[in-house]
Each structure stands twice: as structure tokens, then as C-alpha cells.
Write a protein that holds these residues in place. Structure first.
Motif, PDB file in Angstrom:
ATOM      1  N   GLU B  22      45.015 -37.482 116.234  1.00  0.00           N
ATOM      2  CA  GLU B  22      45.713 -37.649 114.822  1.00  0.00           C
ATOM      3  C   GLU B  22      46.466 -36.231 114.598  1.00  0.00           C
ATOM      4  OE1 GLU B  22      42.919 -37.164 111.679  1.00  0.00           O
ATOM      5  OE2 GLU B  22      44.618 -36.907 110.104  1.00  0.00           O
ATOM      6  N   ARG B  23      46.275 -35.109 115.273  1.00  0.00           N
ATOM      7  CA  ARG B  23      46.897 -33.893 114.782  1.00  0.00           C
ATOM      8  C   ARG B  23      47.738 -33.265 115.976  1.00  0.00           C
ATOM      9  NH1 ARG B  23      42.593 -30.296 112.096  1.00  0.00           N
ATOM     10  NH2 ARG B  23      41.242 -31.796 111.197  1.00  0.00           N
ATOM     11  N   GLY B  24      47.496 -33.924 117.256  1.00  0.00           N
ATOM     12  CA  GLY B  24      48.197 -33.216 118.076  1.00  0.00           C
ATOM     13  C   GLY B  24      47.235 -32.408 119.178  1.00  0.00           C
ATOM     14  N   ARG B 101      49.427 -43.679 115.865  1.00  0.00           N
ATOM     15  CA  ARG B 101      50.480 -42.273 115.792  1.00  0.00           C
ATOM     16  C   ARG B 101      51.062 -42.268 117.218  1.00  0.00           C
ATOM     17  NH1 ARG B 101      51.727 -37.541 114.753  1.00  0.00           N
ATOM     18  NH2 ARG B 101      50.416 -36.662 116.605  1.00  0.00           N
ATOM     19  N   ASN B 107      52.762 -38.112 123.546  1.00  0.00           N
ATOM     20  CA  ASN B 107      52.519 -37.282 122.599  1.00  0.00           C
ATOM     21  C   ASN B 107      52.019 -35.843 123.346  1.00  0.00           C
ATOM     22  OD1 ASN B 107      53.585 -38.780 120.585  1.00  0.00           O
ATOM     23  ND2 ASN B 107      51.300 -38.890 119.560  1.00  0.00           N
ATOM     24  N   THR B 162      57.136 -45.714 120.525  1.00  0.00           N
ATOM     25  CA  THR B 162      57.789 -44.567 119.849  1.00  0.00           C
ATOM     26  C   THR B 162      58.434 -44.725 118.658  1.00  0.00           C
ATOM     27  OG1 THR B 162      59.954 -44.352 121.028  1.00  0.00           O
ATOM     28  CG2 THR B 162      58.016 -43.451 122.355  1.00  0.00           C
ATOM     29  N   ALA B 165      55.822 -45.607 116.160  1.00  0.00           N
ATOM     30  CA  ALA B 165      55.376 -44.447 115.510  1.00  0.00           C
ATOM     31  C   ALA B 165      56.246 -43.532 114.600  1.00  0.00           C
ATOM     32  CB  ALA B 165      54.968 -43.543 116.983  1.00  0.00           C
ATOM     33  N   ILE B 166      57.228 -43.307 114.765  1.00  0.00           N
ATOM     34  CA  ILE B 166      58.280 -42.391 113.881  1.00  0.00           C
ATOM     35  C   ILE B 166      58.540 -43.285 113.042  1.00  0.00           C
ATOM     36  CG2 ILE B 166      60.741 -41.195 114.015  1.00  0.00           C
ATOM     37  CD1 ILE B 166      60.336 -40.599 116.781  1.00  0.00           C
TER      38      ILE B 166
END
Lengths: 192, 192
Positions: B22-24, B101, B107, B162, B165-166
Motif C-alpha cells: 500500500e505505502r511502498g 496499486r 514499484n 502501470t 495504477a497511475i
DNA sequence: ATCGAGTGAGAACGACCGTTCTCACCGAGC
DNA sequence: GCTCGGTGAGAACGGTCGTTCTCACTCGAT
């Protein structure tokens, strides 16, 4: 004042661009940018009031340079179909650059997209600009549904960018070009 | 010992997976994982001796789950061409998941690829596995050059991931499917 | 009942990071 | 010549992070 504000700003952005792109935004500290740019920390912070602001300027600059490089390649061709294929030749020359490490926006989005709405927004804008450019190229090539062709070409481009970044090879640009030729043959009316 | 080692490991991996994705990876601290998993810090460190080890386990688990989900969709079809298109239906159901995500490997590679050779390697392996799977599907569909078709389909898939996601939309999966149909019509021999 | 290995909860440590502050110093204006 | 606003160099601050340590406690084996 050793150097004037304009050149200091240019040096900082140049250093930030190289470091952020190479190592990722979060892995680079302000001190590394200070060292690389040769600008004092105080000056750095009066040029860019926070790291977030510098990141934003970095992405803005990347967007501009990318668009310019793309336009340069596309405008070297005159035939509408050649102009579309020039996109993939642009990708190939980009991928073969020594420092190529994928799309700065995709990378930044992966790092911070969920945490910084501004980064997510800038990535969306960048990709929307690319889509717009491809739609215009598809229109000029006489596509019956330019947005549809543009959406297909976007997928090939983005896929080539990430595949090339991860694999370290520039071949995906050639594959994307091949696939684009096939898609254009299927989507565009026979050549007049 | 409140809970046995196996369930503790499962809980930690579950929490790490959700948070990292979720957050990287870099934005999530070990303490957040400890809190989310309900496991003591000491236990966490004896299950995974460092954050890097936990990241590696996270990526390994993602790879496995992703492959399983893909296989599940593909195996629901029997016709070789339908099996290829099932890949894009898998992507569509993935993209519509609430927590989608993008690709964890893309990522993580954007975040750490230049800094952690292990992460770069795992991303390459994941993508190589996907390429292998697509090549086998293309072979089974009678493609004259299965690797070529697979390379084209990879670009569509990665691009869809991608882009989705974006943009936050699942539409790229449909576009990728459309383009895949066109490419298959161009590459595969007429249906028997 | 007692010992001891291993546990949970969290304090502690050392390193780093973004940001601000200090202070000696320079060069332009009076 | 002498201020004085702004500069460069870097120390300092507050916070976070990965990792380790402390310590009271539990529980199975003797």
C-alpha cells in the motif's frame, strides 16, 4: 554572492535530477544534493523551501525534457505513420542512454503515489500529456478511432519502458515498434 | 509462547504484504509491521533477521500469489486463444480490487532497484516467469514465433498495469485485451 | 518447588534525515 | 572606514528508523 540565483537554481535542479532519477527520490538526502550542486544548504532552502518542492520541480523538469525529446524525434518525420513509429525510435534511443532507469514518474509514483497526492497528480498529468500527443498522432494518421489507437500505443510504450528498465535491455523498444506496426495495419485504412 | 512460529510468520508476512504494497517499502517502518501483526519486535527479528530479509520474503510471496491467481484464470479456459485472453481478464479483475496499486515488483524496483541488487534480481525473475508463461500460452495457440508474440503481449500487460495504477481506472485491461485480439489475428494462423 | 530458556513489551542506541540556526565573513552604500 | 544585509560552511535540533537490549515474567522439565 558567489553565483547568481539563476545559475544556482539550475545547478541544484541538475544535481537533483541526476540523483533522484538514479537512486530514487527517498534514497537521496538534501545533503547529497547540496554536495553535488556545490550550493550551500541555506541557499538550497531559499531556492526550494522543502524537499517536496524540489521533488515537484524535478518532476516538472523531467516532464518538459521528456516532451521536448519526444517532439524532436516525432518532428523529424513527416509521414503520419512514420511519426507514430518515431515514438518507438525515441524510446529506443532513450533506453540505450547509459543512465536509463525507467520512467521517473512511474518510479516516483511507486515510491510516493500513495503517500503524496501531489506526486500522484503529477504522474497522472504526465501520462495524460503523453496520451494527448499519441491521440493527435493517431488522428493525423487517419485512424477511425484515434483515442482507441492511442490507448493501445500507450500500453506498448509504458510496457516497453518498465520492461526495459527491469531487464536492462533496449529490445522492448523494438518489440513495441513491431507490435505498433501490426496494430496500425489492423486499425488504419489502407494506405492511399 | 502465545502463538506458534508458523502462525506468527504468517501474520507478519500478511501485515508486511499489506503495508509494503500500500505505502511502498521504504515508507513502512518495522514498528508499523510489528503493530499490524501483533507480534513482538523480538519475535519479528528472529523470524526475519532484517528488514531486507522481510522485503525479500514479501516479494517472494507476491510472486507466488500472483502466479497462482494468473494460473487460476488461465486454467478456467480450454481454448488456447481464450487462455491467452484470460490473462487480460485476470488483469481486469486485479485492477478492480480495492487495494490495487500496481505491480509490487515494478514499484519496489523503482524504489530500490538501483540501491538493492537483490530487489532488482527478484523483479527480473518475476518478469522472466511471466514471459515464460506467456511464451507457453503462445506456443499452445500455434504461434509461428511464440517468443515474439509473448514479447508483444508482455508489453500490453505491463503497460496496462502501470497505466491502470497511475490513472486509477481498470480500463487499460480492456484496451490491452482489444490490442491483444488484434495482435493475435495478425500473428496466429487462421483458425482451423 | 525450582530452575532456566525463551517470551512480550517497550526502552534504548546509533545512525541518518529534513530543516533551522550560528557565526565569521564579504561587498555594496553612506 | 564603517556599517549591515546577505552569504557560505557547517553545527545543531528534533524526529524517525532499523536494530538491540533490558527485564519482569511464563512455562515446561527436573
Amino acid at each position: 554572492m558567489a553565483i547568481d540565483t539563476a545559475t544556482a537554481q539550475r545547478q541544484v535542479l541538475e544535481a537533483a535530477d541526476a540523483l533522484f532519477y538514479e537512486r530514487g527520490v527517498q534514497s537521496v538526502g538534501m545533503d547529497a544534493i547540496r554536495t553535488a550542486s556545490g550550493v550551500s544548504l541555506k541557499r538550497l532552502y531559499q531556492l526550494f523551501p522543502s524537499k517536496d518542492a524540489l521533488i515537484e520541480a524535478y518532476l516538472h523538469q523531467r516532464d518538459q525534457q521528456w516532451k521536448d525529446m519526444l517532439a524532436e524525434h516525432v518532428d523529424a518525420a513527416t509521414d503520419p505513420r512514420e511519426r507514430i513509429l518515431a515514438v518507438f525510435e525515441f524510446l529506443h534511443t532513450w533506453f540505450t542512454q547509459r543512465d536509463f532507469r525507467g520512467c521517473a514518474f512511474i518510479n516516483s509514483f511507486g515510491e510516493l503515489g500513495a503517500v503524496s497526492p501531489r506526486v500522484a497528480e503529477l504522474a497522472q498529468q504526465h501520462k495524460a500529456g503523453f496520451r494527448q500527443a499519441l491521440t493527435e498522432l493517431a488522428e493525423a494518421a487517419g485512424a477511425p478511432d484515434p483515442q482507441r489507437l492511442a490507448d493501445h500505443l500507450i500500453l506498448l510504450s509504458e510496457g516497453a519502458i518498465t520492461t526495459s528498465a527491469i531487464s536492462g535491455s533496449a529490445e522492448p523498444a523494438r518489440h513495441a515498434r513491431e507490435a505498433a506496426v501490426l496494430l496500425m495495419q489492423a486499425s488504419l485504412p489502407a494506405k492511399s
